[in-house]
Design a protein around this motif. Sequence first.
Motif, PDB file in Angstrom:
ATOM      1  N   ALA A 138       1.346  15.133   2.319  1.00 45.20           N
ATOM      2  CA  ALA A 138       0.427  14.734   3.622  1.00 45.20           C
ATOM      3  C   ALA A 138       0.197  13.219   3.834  1.00 45.20           C
ATOM      4  O   ALA A 138       0.429  12.544   4.891  1.00 45.20           O
ATOM      5  N   LEU A 139      -0.498  12.601   2.648  1.00 42.90           N
ATOM      6  CA  LEU A 139      -0.838  11.302   2.669  1.00 42.90           C
ATOM      7  C   LEU A 139       0.388  10.302   2.696  1.00 42.90           C
ATOM      8  O   LEU A 139       0.196   9.395   3.621  1.00 42.90           O
ATOM      9  N   LEU A 163       4.204   7.149   8.757  1.00 41.80           N
ATOM     10  CA  LEU A 163       4.172   7.398  10.427  1.00 41.80           C
ATOM     11  C   LEU A 163       3.452   5.962  10.577  1.00 41.80           C
ATOM     12  O   LEU A 163       3.863   5.333  11.873  1.00 41.80           O
ATOM     13  N   GLU A 164       2.262   5.466   9.848  1.00 40.72           N
ATOM     14  CA  GLU A 164       1.841   4.321  10.384  1.00 40.72           C
ATOM     15  C   GLU A 164       2.601   3.299  10.360  1.00 40.72           C
ATOM     16  O   GLU A 164       2.671   2.217  11.044  1.00 40.72           O
ATOM     17  N   ALA A 165       3.380   3.026   9.285  1.00 37.80           N
ATOM     18  CA  ALA A 165       4.360   2.021   9.077  1.00 37.80           C
ATOM     19  C   ALA A 165       5.493   2.011   9.774  1.00 37.80           C
ATOM     20  O   ALA A 165       6.229   1.257  10.311  1.00 37.80           O
ATOM     21  N   ASP A 166       5.944   3.290  10.433  1.00 40.39           N
ATOM     22  CA  ASP A 166       7.157   3.298  11.363  1.00 40.39           C
ATOM     23  C   ASP A 166       7.041   3.341  12.613  1.00 40.39           C
ATOM     24  O   ASP A 166       7.638   2.957  13.422  1.00 40.39           O
ATOM     25  N   GLN A 167       5.934   3.748  13.149  1.00 43.91           N
ATOM     26  CA  GLN A 167       5.400   3.578  14.536  1.00 43.91           C
ATOM     27  C   GLN A 167       4.513   2.814  14.923  1.00 43.91           C
ATOM     28  O   GLN A 167       4.550   1.978  15.876  1.00 43.91           O
ATOM     29  N   LYS A 200       0.912  -1.232   0.147  1.00 43.83           N
ATOM     30  CA  LYS A 200      -0.035  -0.178   0.057  1.00 43.83           C
ATOM     31  C   LYS A 200       0.971   1.064   0.081  1.00 43.83           C
ATOM     32  O   LYS A 200       0.655   2.303  -0.727  1.00 43.83           O
ATOM     33  N   LYS A 201       1.797   1.263   0.784  1.00 48.22           N
ATOM     34  CA  LYS A 201       3.012   2.266   0.875  1.00 48.22           C
ATOM     35  C   LYS A 201       3.472   2.509  -0.450  1.00 48.22           C
ATOM     36  O   LYS A 201       3.520   3.736  -1.090  1.00 48.22           O
TER      37      LYS A 201
END
Length: 457
Positions: A281-282, A288-292, A193-194
């Motif tokens: 921004a997206l 951030l979701e994948a990293d944290q 998705k990323k």
Amino acid sequence: MNISFLSTAVVAFIVFVFSFVIFLSKLYRRCPSNKVLVVYGRVGGSKAVQCYHGGGTFVWPLIQGHSFLDLTPRTIHIPLKGALSHQNIRVNVPSTFTVAIGLVSELMNNAAVRLLGLEHKEIESMATEIIIGQLRLTVASLRIEEINQDRERFLDSIKKNIEPELHKIGLTLLNVNITDITDESEYIDSIGKKASATAVNQAKVDVAEQEKQGDIGKSLAEKDRRVSVASYNAEAVKGENDSKAQIALTNAMLAEKEAEALQRSEIAKQNAEAEIQKARALAQTQFLEADQIVPQEIKKRKIKIEADAEAQRQVLIAKGEAESILALRQAEAEGIQKLLDAKAKGYEQLVKACNDDAKSASTMLLIEKLEEVVKMQVEAIKNIKIDKIVVWDGGNSNVGPDGAKGSTTSNFISQLVKSLPALHDVASMAGLELPQFLGQIKEKSIIKEEVTMPMKK
């Protein structure tokens, strides 16, 4: 006569040669192209077997035997699930492996030693165990990104780890096919998705950039046109004064179109900048979701696994302590039981030594304890502390129970000594009768002592 003998000899020789050829033909074993001929027994040298692929050889009876190994490739499906990667993320790697017996001399010998006589299912089961173990080892040495993105490197790692182990049993790896790779935590889906979002955002940026270049090119073309028109108009002004009004009108219309073009260019630029900011921004949100968020989720699961392991360890420790306490109590009970058995055996031998007379045996046991009983009596008297004794004596002689006369003082002392039981009395209280050699109680005449103490007036 000679001709007849010669004919007979020739016929016999021909028959012998023909029979020998037939005998040799039965001993000769040909090897098909899809099999390996294995000759075992006395093959010469230090080898246990001799392998042939193609051609043939003689197999001598009694001292040699032969068999065939099938070279047909075997397809093995490995539905590997829950294999830990280098990041401690469990992945599913369903794959298909094609193996066969190798044609190298060393591999054929290994196959002849370890696979000869085995069924196809047994060979596939052995190869499956080797492949699963080495495949888990390969997955554990790579990251998720290396497994999912660089498939060629992943396949090379699988071959390097699995082929040497298969060679030990005579098999070689022909093909590896990885069908699909998934994971329980959906980490691979997040990576996809990323990447998709990044590609979409880049495409939008490229579109905006192309639109900007188009507007710039259009403005440059308009600029060239204006210069050309102005040049032609300047030349026309020199020759025609009447065209001034038309030139002024044309210039006004040109200025209006330029303003509209500039306005459209600014609007397109602002829209492109807004789209770029949205895409950034997206992308930042997904990063951030994948990293944290994903590492925190993995950390939470790891804490839960460690807590479960600690609870299991505490249960095992408690169980071990309970088993050790039980073993200690059992050992103590066994020791007491052995002590009681030893005492019972000793008492039994004592009774047998007394001619099965239990009374005599108990008498002997009591005799052994008499020393302690007498010692206890002596200690009883020894520990009596008498500070002062006052005896009121009227001076009259009293007759004791045994008929002896004496003073009150002497009677008091005599009764004090007699308050202690004699040795024979102690034995009789225990229900025993001491033997004759320890003495008997005789009635002795008590020396009558007459103590006369005058009363004080």
